[in-house]
Design an enzyme around this catalytic site. Sequence first.
Site, PDB file in Angstrom:
ATOM      1  N   ASP A  21      47.507  36.787  37.913  1.00  0.00           N
ATOM      2  CA  ASP A  21      47.935  38.219  37.581  1.00  0.00           C
ATOM      3  C   ASP A  21      48.436  38.943  38.984  1.00  0.00           C
ATOM      4  O   ASP A  21      47.163  39.649  39.467  1.00  0.00           O
ATOM      5  CB  ASP A  21      46.727  38.340  36.866  1.00  0.00           C
ATOM      6  CG  ASP A  21      47.085  40.286  35.740  1.00  0.00           C
ATOM      7  OD1 ASP A  21      48.472  40.697  36.742  1.00  0.00           O
ATOM      8  OD2 ASP A  21      46.226  40.595  35.205  1.00  0.00           O
ATOM      9  N   ASP A 205      48.309  46.355  25.565  1.00  0.00           N
ATOM     10  CA  ASP A 205      48.474  46.078  26.788  1.00  0.00           C
ATOM     11  C   ASP A 205      48.135  47.431  27.658  1.00  0.00           C
ATOM     12  O   ASP A 205      48.633  48.109  28.194  1.00  0.00           O
ATOM     13  CB  ASP A 205      48.938  44.686  28.583  1.00  0.00           C
ATOM     14  CG  ASP A 205      48.665  44.584  29.211  1.00  0.00           C
ATOM     15  OD1 ASP A 205      47.714  45.274  29.876  1.00  0.00           O
ATOM     16  OD2 ASP A 205      48.539  43.711  30.125  1.00  0.00           O
TER      17      ASP A 205
HETATM   18 MG    MG Z   1      47.758  43.849  33.626  1.00  0.00          MG
END
Ligand code: MG
Length: 627
Positions: A21, A205
């Site tokens: 990520d 998100d």
């Molecule tokens: Mg993120």
Amino acid sequence: MGYIELNVLDHVVKNVVLGIDLGTTNSLAAIWDADGPRVLAPEGESPIVPSVVYVPEKGKALVGSAAKAQAVLDPTHTLFSIKRFMGRGIGDIQADLAMLPYKVSETDRHLVQFEVRGKKITPQQASALILQEVALRAVNALGGADIIQAVITVPAYFDEPQRQATRDAAKLAGIEVLRIVSEPTAACLAYGLDQKGEGNIAVYDLGGGTFDVSILRVDDGVFQVLSTAGDTALGGDDFDRCLIRRFQDELRAQGCAEETLADPQFLSAARLAAEHAKRDLSSDPSTRIQLSLPELGLDYRTTLTRAEFEALITPLINKTLDHCRRALADANLKPSDLDEVVLVGGSTRVPLVRAQVEAAFGRKPHTELNPDHVVALGAAAQAQVLTGGRRDVLLLDVTPLSLGLETMGGAVAKMIERNSTIPCSHTEGFTTYVDNQTGLDLNILQGERELAANCRSLGQFKLTGIPPMPAGMAKVAVRFHLDADGQLTVTAREESTGVASTITVEPMHGLTDAEVEAMLHEGYANAQADFDHRRAVELITEMGTMLRAIEKNLEAASPQLDKETLEDLAEAMVAAKAAIAKGPEAIDKAAVQATRDSLEQASLPLAAVLMDSVVKKAVSGKQLGDL
Ligand code: MG
Ligand code: ADP
């Protein structure tokens, strides 16, 4: 006499497949192997690497927490929010510029680049440093590896140049990218939602720098993104900015000078204090803030309640909810059609965010997994699938923005609509509009607007070699192809004559292959230079130690040394002192090495005398048997 046989161990090449990520604020890696899914960190450390790069005056760049710590001390040389600049032109990031303590400029090809200590660093290079740090920490936690492969996530909203920039960063870091996956898709995989029979999922998100909402559909292991919406410039950083503005307003009212309020050191310290306060307010009803910067003559204290903070950020949360409604509408769904809601990103820890999302979707969101780890875990799940793991899942992504071509008069011919499932392609016929036209200019556009001027140009190319013929006779087939990674290839062919022409598309805000090569080369060249510099420093330190030892013993030992030896030694000492005085910058490694070696050579007779006396001292008064 025979030779001793050396056992050469067969070197087993070990490769690891990570899920990474690469966040605006924080980055981390996870793996999904025989031991199951987990985030990776060196023993006793956090898996989270702040996405921050500090460029010191000399030596290697610092990455992660060490770099973040430098932000207050030396803000103009600390790069953060790098992801916001990936694959972007300066025109795209005007709003961000005012807030940045470091300098940003533009390359001749309108790429954003940072300028630190007179050095130019592209966002791709800075991201490569972060990827390298994340991957190395992960690999060390696994006991080493020779080849690093990875699935890297990007926000669903990332367009082609931004995805390409991410791929380039990985290449610079020596990581082989198996797939670029959108973050919300990864989050669903982490929750194993692909294993549900069927259902509709919303992923909300809210990270540090980006907001995405995606609506996904799962059907018997087929996983499809129905729609995405979001904002590449909305996140927890903006919550921090609300607080910084509040600090500034209050200080201004107390008579603080504008100059101080715009000082990079103030801005950096205020940013850290704001983030800290914000985190506190996720669990406490109020928090105290203290900003003391004696150099700026500033000592600011204030108290902030959660209610005040919520009032400041409500407009931002409302913006995210608008995107949620838009994504639902694009997917032709009502909130009641949703089966799952997933929260991702550190900013979803803010209680008001949770409450508002729950209210907007009419459903309690998933929060079982750590919102900071979800995306990396999902990327690892995807990596596991791609390398033949046990899960059987098909990811169908969508393109976030429409793609098209500029036509006569500056209009846009849409080739691929936004939210089309990828991979996909579309071919359309074009023709010439003046007699004997032998070339056709093609401008590839991205965006939802009707006029080319309002869309973003991804690249331009010319189809040449069309045989002269009357206007409208040439038949040029233009094909847009988006592969599973969202990479766009455009081809054009003149069909009436079968004349084939080749075209190349160079993204306006991406790096060319040549640039990537050049940077790779530069990276290696610098690695050598860094190494040489370190070695020179070591050699100089060593010479200093040798000189001190020589000087300490020379007087006592000199009666036992001949004139020539003493002269050689004196000469070598002068050379060594000169080298030390110049410092490691001024002389190259080879010269320092030579000076050090001559000093050692010249001091050998002295060393022999000293050894003798040491041995004599040690021997005197001892029995032979003790030796
Ligand atoms: Mg993120
Ligand atoms: P990104 O995906 O942009 O890298 P993350 O998902 O790591 O970001 O989220 C980082 C953001 O989350 C930062 O703005 C950080 O301040 C915020 N954050 C982290 N923990 C908390 C918390 N407890 N309360 C509020 N915000 C938080």
